[in-house]
Design an enzyme around this catalytic site. Structure first.
Site, PDB file in Angstrom:
ATOM      1  N   THR A   2      -1.945   9.618   0.415  1.00  0.00           N
ATOM      2  CA  THR A   2      -2.801   8.512   0.860  1.00  0.00           C
ATOM      3  C   THR A   2      -2.678   8.283   2.357  1.00  0.00           C
ATOM      4  O   THR A   2      -1.643   8.598   2.954  1.00  0.00           O
ATOM      5  CB  THR A   2      -2.379   7.229   0.100  1.00  0.00           C
ATOM      6  N   ASP A   3      -3.720   7.684   2.940  1.00  0.00           N
ATOM      7  CA  ASP A   3      -3.645   7.316   4.365  1.00  0.00           C
ATOM      8  C   ASP A   3      -2.692   6.146   4.583  1.00  0.00           C
ATOM      9  O   ASP A   3      -2.321   5.859   5.720  1.00  0.00           O
ATOM     10  CB  ASP A   3      -5.047   6.976   4.908  1.00  0.00           C
ATOM     11  N   GLU A   4      -2.283   5.483   3.493  1.00  0.00           N
ATOM     12  CA  GLU A   4      -1.448   4.287   3.649  1.00  0.00           C
ATOM     13  C   GLU A   4      -0.060   4.628   4.186  1.00  0.00           C
ATOM     14  O   GLU A   4       0.659   3.740   4.651  1.00  0.00           O
ATOM     15  CB  GLU A   4      -1.356   3.522   2.321  1.00  0.00           C
TER      16      GLU A   4
ATOM     17  N   TYR B 223       4.478   0.799  -2.442  1.00  0.00           N
ATOM     18  CA  TYR B 223       3.634   1.944  -2.827  1.00  0.00           C
ATOM     19  C   TYR B 223       3.588   2.979  -1.707  1.00  0.00           C
ATOM     20  O   TYR B 223       3.911   4.152  -1.918  1.00  0.00           O
ATOM     21  CB  TYR B 223       2.210   1.465  -3.155  1.00  0.00           C
TER      22      TYR B 223
ATOM     23  N   LYS C  40       5.048   6.872  -1.484  1.00  0.00           N
ATOM     24  CA  LYS C  40       4.187   8.042  -1.220  1.00  0.00           C
ATOM     25  C   LYS C  40       4.676   8.772   0.039  1.00  0.00           C
ATOM     26  O   LYS C  40       4.677  10.004   0.089  1.00  0.00           O
ATOM     27  CB  LYS C  40       2.728   7.617  -1.050  1.00  0.00           C
TER      28      LYS C  40
ATOM     29  N   ASN D 174      -9.387   5.162   0.996  1.00  0.00           N
ATOM     30  CA  ASN D 174      -9.698   4.493  -0.286  1.00  0.00           C
ATOM     31  C   ASN D 174     -10.855   5.176  -1.011  1.00  0.00           C
ATOM     32  O   ASN D 174     -11.914   5.365  -0.432  1.00  0.00           O
ATOM     33  CB  ASN D 174     -10.094   3.041  -0.036  1.00  0.00           C
TER      34      ASN D 174
ATOM     35  N   LYS E  57      -8.618  -2.332  -9.287  1.00  0.00           N
ATOM     36  CA  LYS E  57      -8.820  -2.056  -7.864  1.00  0.00           C
ATOM     37  C   LYS E  57     -10.098  -2.754  -7.403  1.00  0.00           C
ATOM     38  O   LYS E  57     -10.979  -3.089  -8.207  1.00  0.00           O
ATOM     39  CB  LYS E  57      -8.924  -0.542  -7.634  1.00  0.00           C
TER      40      LYS E  57
ATOM     41  N   HIS F 196      -0.108  -7.513   3.801  1.00  0.00           N
ATOM     42  CA  HIS F 196      -1.427  -6.865   3.678  1.00  0.00           C
ATOM     43  C   HIS F 196      -1.782  -6.063   4.939  1.00  0.00           C
ATOM     44  O   HIS F 196      -1.952  -6.640   6.016  1.00  0.00           O
ATOM     45  CB  HIS F 196      -2.465  -7.977   3.452  1.00  0.00           C
TER      46      HIS F 196
HETATM   47  P1  NAD Z   1      -4.382   6.109 -11.138  1.00  0.00           P
HETATM   48  O1  NAD Z   1      -3.368   5.011 -11.133  1.00  0.00           O
HETATM   49  O2  NAD Z   1      -5.779   5.800 -11.547  1.00  0.00           O
HETATM   50  O3  NAD Z   1      -3.874   7.293 -12.074  1.00  0.00           O
HETATM   51  C1  NAD Z   1      -2.546   7.744 -12.068  1.00  0.00           C
HETATM   52  C2  NAD Z   1      -2.356   8.655 -13.289  1.00  0.00           C
HETATM   53  O4  NAD Z   1      -0.987   9.138 -13.245  1.00  0.00           O
HETATM   54  C3  NAD Z   1      -2.539   7.940 -14.621  1.00  0.00           C
HETATM   55  O5  NAD Z   1      -3.309   8.747 -15.500  1.00  0.00           O
HETATM   56  C4  NAD Z   1      -1.122   7.767 -15.147  1.00  0.00           C
HETATM   57  O6  NAD Z   1      -1.045   7.761 -16.568  1.00  0.00           O
HETATM   58  C5  NAD Z   1      -0.434   8.988 -14.546  1.00  0.00           C
HETATM   59  N1  NAD Z   1       1.029   8.793 -14.395  1.00  0.00           N
HETATM   60  C6  NAD Z   1       1.669   7.719 -13.886  1.00  0.00           C
HETATM   61  N2  NAD Z   1       3.003   7.905 -13.948  1.00  0.00           N
HETATM   62  C7  NAD Z   1       3.207   9.137 -14.494  1.00  0.00           C
HETATM   63  C8  NAD Z   1       4.369   9.901 -14.815  1.00  0.00           C
HETATM   64  N3  NAD Z   1       5.605   9.432 -14.582  1.00  0.00           N
HETATM   65  N4  NAD Z   1       4.203  11.136 -15.355  1.00  0.00           N
HETATM   66  C9  NAD Z   1       2.949  11.620 -15.605  1.00  0.00           C
HETATM   67  N5  NAD Z   1       1.820  10.936 -15.349  1.00  0.00           N
HETATM   68  C10 NAD Z   1       1.950   9.700 -14.794  1.00  0.00           C
HETATM   69  O7  NAD Z   1      -4.338   6.715  -9.667  1.00  0.00           O
HETATM   70  P2  NAD Z   1      -5.515   7.361  -8.802  1.00  0.00           P
HETATM   71  O8  NAD Z   1      -6.225   6.284  -8.086  1.00  0.00           O
HETATM   72  O9  NAD Z   1      -6.250   8.324  -9.652  1.00  0.00           O
HETATM   73  O10 NAD Z   1      -4.655   8.166  -7.723  1.00  0.00           O
HETATM   74  C11 NAD Z   1      -4.274   9.527  -7.943  1.00  0.00           C
HETATM   75  C12 NAD Z   1      -3.488  10.015  -6.742  1.00  0.00           C
HETATM   76  O11 NAD Z   1      -4.282   9.876  -5.553  1.00  0.00           O
HETATM   77  C13 NAD Z   1      -2.212   9.211  -6.483  1.00  0.00           C
HETATM   78  O12 NAD Z   1      -1.198  10.113  -6.101  1.00  0.00           O
HETATM   79  C14 NAD Z   1      -2.578   8.280  -5.332  1.00  0.00           C
HETATM   80  O13 NAD Z   1      -1.460   7.979  -4.550  1.00  0.00           O
HETATM   81  C15 NAD Z   1      -3.576   9.145  -4.570  1.00  0.00           C
HETATM   82  N6  NAD Z   1      -4.593   8.413  -3.786  1.00  0.00           N
HETATM   83  C16 NAD Z   1      -5.362   7.440  -4.372  1.00  0.00           C
HETATM   84  C17 NAD Z   1      -6.353   6.809  -3.622  1.00  0.00           C
HETATM   85  C18 NAD Z   1      -7.249   5.760  -4.239  1.00  0.00           C
HETATM   86  O14 NAD Z   1      -8.041   5.135  -3.522  1.00  0.00           O
HETATM   87  N7  NAD Z   1      -7.212   5.531  -5.545  1.00  0.00           N
HETATM   88  C19 NAD Z   1      -6.548   7.161  -2.279  1.00  0.00           C
HETATM   89  C20 NAD Z   1      -5.742   8.166  -1.723  1.00  0.00           C
HETATM   90  C21 NAD Z   1      -4.781   8.787  -2.482  1.00  0.00           C
HETATM   91  P1  TYD Z   2      -7.195  -1.971  -3.365  1.00  0.00           P
HETATM   92  O1  TYD Z   2      -8.397  -1.523  -4.129  1.00  0.00           O
HETATM   93  O2  TYD Z   2      -6.049  -2.571  -4.116  1.00  0.00           O
HETATM   94  O3  TYD Z   2      -6.723  -0.735  -2.464  1.00  0.00           O
HETATM   95  P2  TYD Z   2      -5.599  -0.660  -1.268  1.00  0.00           P
HETATM   96  O4  TYD Z   2      -4.796  -1.885  -1.271  1.00  0.00           O
HETATM   97  O5  TYD Z   2      -4.818   0.530  -1.675  1.00  0.00           O
HETATM   98  O6  TYD Z   2      -6.367  -0.463   0.001  1.00  0.00           O
HETATM   99  O7  TYD Z   2      -7.667  -3.038  -2.290  1.00  0.00           O
HETATM  100  C1  TYD Z   2      -8.623  -2.724  -1.300  1.00  0.00           C
HETATM  101  C2  TYD Z   2      -8.730  -3.918  -0.360  1.00  0.00           C
HETATM  102  O8  TYD Z   2      -9.281  -5.018  -1.087  1.00  0.00           O
HETATM  103  C3  TYD Z   2      -7.398  -4.395   0.168  1.00  0.00           C
HETATM  104  O9  TYD Z   2      -7.574  -4.825   1.530  1.00  0.00           O
HETATM  105  C4  TYD Z   2      -7.037  -5.567  -0.721  1.00  0.00           C
HETATM  106  C5  TYD Z   2      -8.395  -6.139  -1.076  1.00  0.00           C
HETATM  107  N1  TYD Z   2      -8.504  -6.785  -2.415  1.00  0.00           N
HETATM  108  C6  TYD Z   2      -9.084  -8.054  -2.534  1.00  0.00           C
HETATM  109  O10 TYD Z   2      -9.482  -8.681  -1.535  1.00  0.00           O
HETATM  110  N2  TYD Z   2      -9.183  -8.600  -3.787  1.00  0.00           N
HETATM  111  C7  TYD Z   2      -8.742  -7.946  -4.909  1.00  0.00           C
HETATM  112  O11 TYD Z   2      -8.843  -8.513  -6.035  1.00  0.00           O
HETATM  113  C8  TYD Z   2      -8.173  -6.638  -4.770  1.00  0.00           C
HETATM  114  C9  TYD Z   2      -7.666  -5.890  -5.974  1.00  0.00           C
HETATM  115  C10 TYD Z   2      -8.079  -6.091  -3.493  1.00  0.00           C
END
Ligand code: NAD
Ligand code: TYD
Length: 352
Positions: A131-133, A156, A160, A185, A195, A291
């Site tokens: 992630t970019d975070e 988190y 990562k 994101n 989310k 935040h």
């Molecule tokens: P998600 O939370 O929707 O899914 C995570 C999956 O991992 C789930 O299916 C869960 O059951 C599985 N999991 C959790 N713990 C586990 C374990 N111990 N063993 C096996 N499986 C396990 O997450 P996502 O949003 O799909 O993100 C996927 C990846 O992408 C993550 O590594 C996250 O850090 C990265 N990422 C997400 C975003 C985003 O915006 N969602 C952005 C950049 C990077």
């Molecule tokens: P989120 O989807 O949790 O992603 P991340 O924190 O990894 O960027 O949140 C995106 C942005 O939205 C973040 O600035 C937090 C904000 N947010 C709200 O304002 N209200 C909400 O209910 C949630 C879940 C997030």
């Protein structure tokens, strides 16, 4: 690559990636999806893929921290490539319970790396999805580059960041053929409604409050999940080993702009609410502790080296996403009612 292990393939991005492999990438090998099925994992997201590809799609319920279980999977299926998505991914949950994040994101990743190190003769690539975070927060100016120093600020992002360092260390020390992507994101189909984007879509449809943290001026760079999947595949297949690639949509928006766009789309596509315009549902709530203010990615390296660029704009991608949630009420209900939790218990309980 003949036998690709996808970890976390029942989560949001992992499920989209598995679909992408079958529907768009032209991948001809076998996909082995290993997922623990936490609250965030929903096997129904891939039920049609599983039914249509009995020879080429395999699911195993497994914890990436369980060395013996993961070792069995790697050897039974002669895994020669890994796309590692499994993680605890929600910042708000990490603030409440950081320990699970360290366990899965750090120890789970290290367990996989170590198993791969012992099978290096057949391993084509270990791709780590990050992630970019990890870069921390920006002010109003500037962008994250691959060379930006790490400065994670939530449990988190800290977990990562630790996992990224381990991936780099396994390349540097043992020569493991790794690639890393740090993405902004994501939004799109199959995202768990905790989310921002799916939460706002569903609450706007149903006329529930839209909880915006702080003043809603925080900035995120939004990318449609399909574009992220295309980037991961480009990096796995053509990226230089040992390298990191930033992935982003060049689509910076303040949270209030994102919520506003969602409201406009829902107003267009759904009946009006008797209680009044959906804008009135916006509710400012207490800010998230620590935040991060702004994330913004410079993805020039990925664009210039691998010719990737996003296909969706923010507007086209957001419309696609709102339409998807409207058309897939069954998926939403399965997540909400816990139907999928019962399904998991019935189908995988004994195997767990
Ligand atoms: P998600 O939370 O929707 O899914 C995570 C999956 O991992 C789930 O299916 C869960 O059951 C599985 N999991 C959790 N713990 C586990 C374990 N111990 N063993 C096996 N499986 C396990 O997450 P996502 O949003 O799909 O993100 C996927 C990846 O992408 C993550 O590594 C996250 O850090 C990265 N990422 C997400 C975003 C985003 O915006 N969602 C952005 C950049 C990077
Ligand atoms: P989120 O989807 O949790 O992603 P991340 O924190 O990894 O960027 O949140 C995106 C942005 O939205 C973040 O600035 C937090 C904000 N947010 C709200 O304002 N209200 C909400 O209910 C949630 C879940 C997030």
């Amino acid at each position: 690559m003949n036998n690709l292990l996808v970890t976390g393939g029942c989560g949001f991005i992992g499920a989209n990636f598995v679909r992408f492999l079958f529907e768009e990438a032209g991948f001809q090998g076998r996909v082995v999806n290993a997922d623990l099925l936490t609250y965030a994992g929903n096997p129904l997201s891939l039920a049609d893929i599983e039914a249509a590809n009995p020879e080429r799609y395999v699911f195993r319920r497994a914890d990436i921290c369980d060395r013996a279980a993961m070792e069995r999977i790697m050897d039974e299926f002669q895994i020669d490539a890994v796309a590692h998505f499994a993680a605890e991914s929600h910042v708000d949950r990490s603030i409440v319970a950081p320990d699970t994040f360290v366990r899965t994101n750090v120890l789970g990743t290290q367990t996989l790396l170590d198993l791969c190190r012992r099978r290096m003769d057949r391993l084509e690539v270990f791709h780590h999805v990050s992630t970019d975070e990890v870069y921390g927060t920006l002010g109003e100016e500037g962008y994250f580059l691959e060379t930006t120093p790490y400065a994670p600020s939530s449990p988190y992002s800290a977990s990562k960041a630790a996992s990224d360092h381990l991936v780099r260390a396994y390349h540097h020390t043992y020569g493991l053929p790794v690639t890393i992507s740090n993405c902004s994101n994501n939004y799109g189909p199959y995202q768990f409604p905790e989310k921002l984007v799916p939460l706002m879509i569903l609450n706007a449809i149903e006329g529930k409050p839209l909880p915006v943290y702080g003043d809603g001026r925080n900035v995120r760079d939004w990318l449609h999940v399909a574009d992220h999947c295309r980037a991961v595949w480009a990096i796995m297949t053509r990226g230089r080993r040992g390298e990191t690639y930033n992935v982003g949509g060049r689509s910076e928006r303040r949270n209030l702009e994102v919520v506003g766009r969602i409201i406009d789309l829902v107003e267009q596509l759904c009946p009006a609410l008797p209680s009044g315009p959906r804008r009135d549902l916006i509710t400012f709530v207490k800010d998230r502790p620590g935040h991060d203010w702004r994330y913004a990615i410079d993805c020039t390296k990925l664009e210039s080296e691998l010719g990737w660029s996003p296909r969706e704009t923010f507007d086209s991608g957001m419309e696609d996403t709102v339409r998807w949630y409207l058309a897939h009420r069954d998926w939403v209900e399965s997540v909400r009612t816990g139907e999928y939790t019962r399904w998991i218990e019935a189908h995988y309980g004994k195997r767990a």
